[in-house]
Design a protein around this motif. Structure first.
Motif, PDB file in Angstrom:
ATOM      1  N   GLU A 151       0.853  -1.190   0.000  1.00  0.00           N
ATOM      2  CA  GLU A 151       0.000   0.000   0.000  1.00  0.00           C
ATOM      3  C   GLU A 151       0.884   1.233   0.000  1.00  0.00           C
ATOM      4  N   ASP A 152       0.401   2.272  -0.648  1.00  0.00           N
ATOM      5  CA  ASP A 152       0.989   3.579  -0.415  1.00  0.00           C
ATOM      6  C   ASP A 152      -0.151   4.534  -0.077  1.00  0.00           C
ATOM      7  N   TYR A 153       0.189   5.757   0.268  1.00  0.00           N
ATOM      8  CA  TYR A 153      -0.824   6.670   0.795  1.00  0.00           C
ATOM      9  C   TYR A 153      -0.792   8.007   0.079  1.00  0.00           C
ATOM     10  N   ASP A 154      -1.948   8.640   0.072  1.00  0.00           N
ATOM     11  CA  ASP A 154      -2.071   9.955  -0.534  1.00  0.00           C
ATOM     12  C   ASP A 154      -1.641  11.038   0.442  1.00  0.00           C
ATOM     13  N   VAL A 155      -1.231  12.150  -0.128  1.00  0.00           N
ATOM     14  CA  VAL A 155      -0.949  13.350   0.644  1.00  0.00           C
ATOM     15  C   VAL A 155      -1.744  14.492   0.029  1.00  0.00           C
ATOM     16  N   THR A 224      -0.103  22.554 -11.854  1.00  0.00           N
ATOM     17  CA  THR A 224      -1.327  23.349 -11.789  1.00  0.00           C
ATOM     18  C   THR A 224      -1.387  24.188 -10.510  1.00  0.00           C
ATOM     19  N   LEU A 225      -0.831  23.645  -9.410  1.00  0.00           N
ATOM     20  CA  LEU A 225      -0.776  24.419  -8.171  1.00  0.00           C
ATOM     21  C   LEU A 225       0.150  25.621  -8.336  1.00  0.00           C
ATOM     22  N   LEU A 226       1.310  25.384  -8.927  1.00  0.00           N
ATOM     23  CA  LEU A 226       2.300  26.454  -9.080  1.00  0.00           C
ATOM     24  C   LEU A 226       1.831  27.534 -10.051  1.00  0.00           C
ATOM     25  N   SER A 227       1.021  27.145 -11.036  1.00  0.00           N
ATOM     26  CA  SER A 227       0.526  28.120 -12.015  1.00  0.00           C
ATOM     27  C   SER A 227      -0.727  28.838 -11.533  1.00  0.00           C
ATOM     28  N   GLY A 228      -1.295  28.363 -10.414  1.00  0.00           N
ATOM     29  CA  GLY A 228      -2.487  28.997  -9.873  1.00  0.00           C
ATOM     30  C   GLY A 228      -3.780  28.564 -10.513  1.00  0.00           C
ATOM     31  N   THR A 229      -3.744  27.523 -11.343  1.00  0.00           N
ATOM     32  CA  THR A 229      -4.980  27.061 -11.984  1.00  0.00           C
ATOM     33  C   THR A 229      -5.763  26.105 -11.084  1.00  0.00           C
ATOM     34  N   THR A 230      -5.133  25.583 -10.015  1.00  0.00           N
ATOM     35  CA  THR A 230      -5.842  24.811  -8.991  1.00  0.00           C
ATOM     36  C   THR A 230      -5.368  25.292  -7.619  1.00  0.00           C
ATOM     37  N   ASP A 231      -6.125  24.905  -6.594  1.00  0.00           N
ATOM     38  CA  ASP A 231      -5.835  25.377  -5.238  1.00  0.00           C
ATOM     39  C   ASP A 231      -5.281  24.304  -4.313  1.00  0.00           C
ATOM     40  N   VAL A 232      -5.742  23.067  -4.488  1.00  0.00           N
ATOM     41  CA  VAL A 232      -5.341  21.962  -3.613  1.00  0.00           C
ATOM     42  C   VAL A 232      -5.240  20.691  -4.448  1.00  0.00           C
ATOM     43  N   ALA A 233      -4.346  19.778  -4.047  1.00  0.00           N
ATOM     44  CA  ALA A 233      -4.203  18.510  -4.764  1.00  0.00           C
ATOM     45  C   ALA A 233      -4.174  17.346  -3.784  1.00  0.00           C
ATOM     46  N   ALA A 234      -4.732  16.221  -4.202  1.00  0.00           N
ATOM     47  CA  ALA A 234      -4.582  14.949  -3.504  1.00  0.00           C
ATOM     48  C   ALA A 234      -3.860  14.020  -4.462  1.00  0.00           C
ATOM     49  N   THR A 235      -2.745  13.451  -4.020  1.00  0.00           N
ATOM     50  CA  THR A 235      -1.954  12.612  -4.914  1.00  0.00           C
ATOM     51  C   THR A 235      -1.091  11.671  -4.087  1.00  0.00           C
ATOM     52  N   GLY A 236      -0.501  10.678  -4.757  1.00  0.00           N
ATOM     53  CA  GLY A 236       0.359   9.734  -4.061  1.00  0.00           C
ATOM     54  C   GLY A 236       1.581  10.413  -3.472  1.00  0.00           C
ATOM     55  N   TYR A 237       1.879  10.117  -2.203  1.00  0.00           N
ATOM     56  CA  TYR A 237       3.009  10.775  -1.552  1.00  0.00           C
ATOM     57  C   TYR A 237       4.316  10.554  -2.306  1.00  0.00           C
ATOM     58  N   ASN A 238       4.556   9.320  -2.752  1.00  0.00           N
ATOM     59  CA  ASN A 238       5.837   9.045  -3.399  1.00  0.00           C
ATOM     60  C   ASN A 238       5.974   9.736  -4.752  1.00  0.00           C
ATOM     61  N   GLU A 239       4.869  10.232  -5.312  1.00  0.00           N
ATOM     62  CA  GLU A 239       4.936  10.955  -6.581  1.00  0.00           C
ATOM     63  C   GLU A 239       5.413  12.394  -6.404  1.00  0.00           C
ATOM     64  N   VAL A 240       5.229  12.934  -5.186  1.00  0.00           N
ATOM     65  CA  VAL A 240       5.544  14.355  -4.973  1.00  0.00           C
ATOM     66  C   VAL A 240       6.463  14.597  -3.781  1.00  0.00           C
ATOM     67  N   SER A 241       7.011  13.532  -3.199  1.00  0.00           N
ATOM     68  CA  SER A 241       7.826  13.694  -1.996  1.00  0.00           C
ATOM     69  C   SER A 241       9.024  14.609  -2.222  1.00  0.00           C
TER      70      SER A 241
END
Length: 349
Positions: A151-155, A224-241
């Motif tokens: 299993e992995d987990y979202d952040v 999308t967060l950095l460009s300001g086109t979205t406000d919050v993200a849910a994604t796999g932790y290991n994808e963005v650690s």
């Protein structure tokens, strides 16, 4: 540790009784059968050559990642391939990618490989969602369950200048402006999307008020967060650690039941938000294999799971061991399908 059931005939069903296949399903399976030969051909030819020399599953294993190269399933399968080779479980294991529709394209093609024990396919949370969301003509009752492995987990992440630093603060801000928050994450119906649905439930926000912009992975979500086109993200932790560690985005909370080793991010459950959701991954066998073949495949996966190479892969990818087989795995899958269907209904999907 689980042990293989004595019979391979008991599988979870998408309905109370699978009954006789419908005409539409028969047509779909026929199409899948033709395409499967083309998609898996090269690797299976190699495997069959090895089989003629060795005559056992360990000498001729093909592993299907039902997603494109570089994604979560691809990494999961290739880590297994490497661990199997180094640990001597299967030195000739081959990997084939069949992407599309939450894993259901690969599953559909795989379901036509009746009795082909030397080919296995990855499965997991995304496939559960894909079957439900795409109204797939093929499901888990059309193949053989082998094992859940990890299993992995979202952040949940936000821009570094977001006016909240934890999940309760995020939910409070969201409650004040339900329609003004733009979420992003993986594909529609994915684990990421389901995490957003659970957060909406916690905040008392209707699923119809969720604005969700699906992306192919954590990298695109961060852009999308950095460009300001979205406000919050849910994604796999290991994808963005790495991006969290670099300070490019801010982590608000994990969906893990407890803190992950070496990760300084507080789980939502420790912030007073009752959300624990694991993105599980496992392996399936072909339909119609014998009990002996099923037991041998499970033994190979268990040897891989116990190897130092796989334990290192768990650590490197921030995965958690989640070994499960037999009736325990079957019961887990039935419950997971039920929960997934309920969350997709919340999302109006």
């Amino acid at each position: 540790m689980g042990s293989p059931p004595t019979s391979s005939s008991t599988q979870p069903h998408r309905s109370a009784s699978p009954g006789r296949p419908s005409a539409g399903k028969k047509i779909a399976l026929a199409i899948y059968a033709v395409v499967a030969i083309i998609s898996i051909g090269a690797a299976t030819i190699f495997s069959f050559t090895s089989a003629s020399q060795a005559g056992d599953l360990r000498a001729r294993l093909t592993m299907i990642a039902p997603a494109g190269a570089g994604g979560g399933w691809d990494s999961f399968v290739r880590e297994q391939q490497q661990a199997m080779r180094l640990a001597g479980v299967s030195r000739n294991a081959q990997v084939v990618n069949i992407p599309g529709a939450g894993g259901t394209i690969g599953l559909g093609r795989f379901s036509t490989m009746h009795g082909e024990a030397s080919t296995i396919i990855a499965t997991g949370s995304a496939m559960v969602g894909g079957i439900e969301l795409n109204n797939s003509p093929v499901g888990f009752d059309d193949v053989t369950l082998l094992a859940r492995m990890a299993e992995d987990y979202d952040v949940v992440i936000a821009p570094v200048d977001a006016p909240y630093d934890d999940v309760p603060g995020l939910l409070e801000a969201w409650q004040e402006d339900p329609g003004g928050f733009r979420w992003t994450g993986g594909s529609a119906g994915s684990m990421d999307h389901q995490v957003v649905a659970r957060l909406a439930q916690e905040a008392g926000i209707e699923g119809t008020d969720i604005t969700y912009i699906p992306k192919s992975g954590g990298g695109e979500a961060i852009q999308t967060l950095l460009s300001g086109t979205t406000d919050v993200a849910a994604t796999g932790y290991n994808e963005v650690s790495d991006q969290i560690e670099a300070g490019r985005v801010k982590a608000l909370g994990l969906t893990s039941p407890e803190p992950l080793n070496g990760v300084d991010i507080e789980p939502m459950s420790e912030q007073g938000v009752d959300i624990v959701m694991g993105n599980w991954r496992g392996m399936l066998g072909a339909p119609g294999i014998t009990d002996e073949e099923k037991a041998e495949l499970i033994a190979m996966l268990e040897e891989t799971r116990d190897s130092a190479e796989w334990q290192d892969a768990l650590k490197r990818n921030s995965w958690v061991d989640a070994w499960m087989t037999g009736e325990e795995f079957e019961d887990f899958l039935v419950e997971d399908q039920k929960n997934t269907a309920e969350l997709l209904e919340v999302l109006g999907l």
